[in-house]
Enzyme design. Structure first.
Site: not given
Length: 226
Positions: A13, A88, A127, A161, A172
């Site tokens: 996004k 949201r 990542r 992370r 999430r």
């Protein structure tokens, strides 16, 4: 043109919002950017947001709605805007409807970025960030460093992370399905939603978005061009 860009974590996004807003010469409005702006300026909204963010919590709806309402009242949004990260949840969507109705306007389009859950997990969990400079980002599949575990730019150690770990990513996604997916249904009922695939190269996804809002063309092979 007034556009809402929505989609799960890892759908791209942020990347698409910046490019699409620039292409259309409209304001890119990100809740994250707005919170930082208000916190830096020490506004009441910023202080309230900072209290929650510092505690690892999401800002309350009333604070988030407040910063969006203030931003949409600025003159530079008259030409149009692209919302990224808001609303949201359904309460925020209904508040946005009210804010726009008060200014005698409405959304022109809602772009729903669609991506398989497995790809979201792959994108985010893969990542790796540099400990010396977190802007140096690599990926175990898409952008591997020349030397395993070391940043190509400065040689710093690469790490994952906590927010990028698979269990966290799946949590999430659960939150997205329960809180944010109903926003799509809300705007679907208003006939505003176009679902586009978030798979492929960045430009390919942008082209699909432009076609969805009538700013691009589809050639005889079905490919889009702008």
């Amino acid at each position: 043109m007034r556009i809402l860009l929505i989609g799960p974590p890892g759908a791209g996004k942020g990347t698409q919002a910046v490019r699409l807003a620039a292409h259309l010469s409209i304001q890119h409005i990100s809740t994250g950017d707005l919170f930082r702006e208000h916190i830096d300026q020490g506004t009441e909204l910023g202080q309230n947001a900072h209290t929650h963010i510092r505690a690892g919590l999401l800002a309350p709806d009333e604070v988030t709605i407040g910063v969006i309402k203030e931003r949409l009242a600025r003159p530079d949004t008259e030409r149009g805007f692209l919302l990224d990260g808001f609303p949201r949840n359904l309460a925020q969507a209904e508040a946005l409807d009210g804010i726009l109705a008060d200014s005698k306007s409405r959304l022109d389009a809602v772009l729903d970025l669609e991506i398989p859950e497995a790809e979201v997990v792959r994108r985010i969990a893969g990542r790796r960030l540099c400990r010396r400079d977190r802007e140096h980002i690599f990926h175990v599949d898409y952008s591997q460093p020349e030397v395993a575990g070391a940043c190509d730019v400065c040689g710093g150690e690469l790490y994952q992370r906590d927010d990028d770990r698979e269990a966290t990513v799946r949590k999430r996604l659960e939150v997205y399905r329960s809180e944010t997916a109903p926003v799509v249904d809300h705007y679907q009922a208003q006939g505003l939603v176009t679902t586009i695939s978030a798979l492929g190269q960045v430009q390919e996804v942008l082209d699909r978005a432009l076609v969805a809002i009538g700013q691009g063309q589809v050639d005889a092979s079905g490919a889009s061009s702008c």
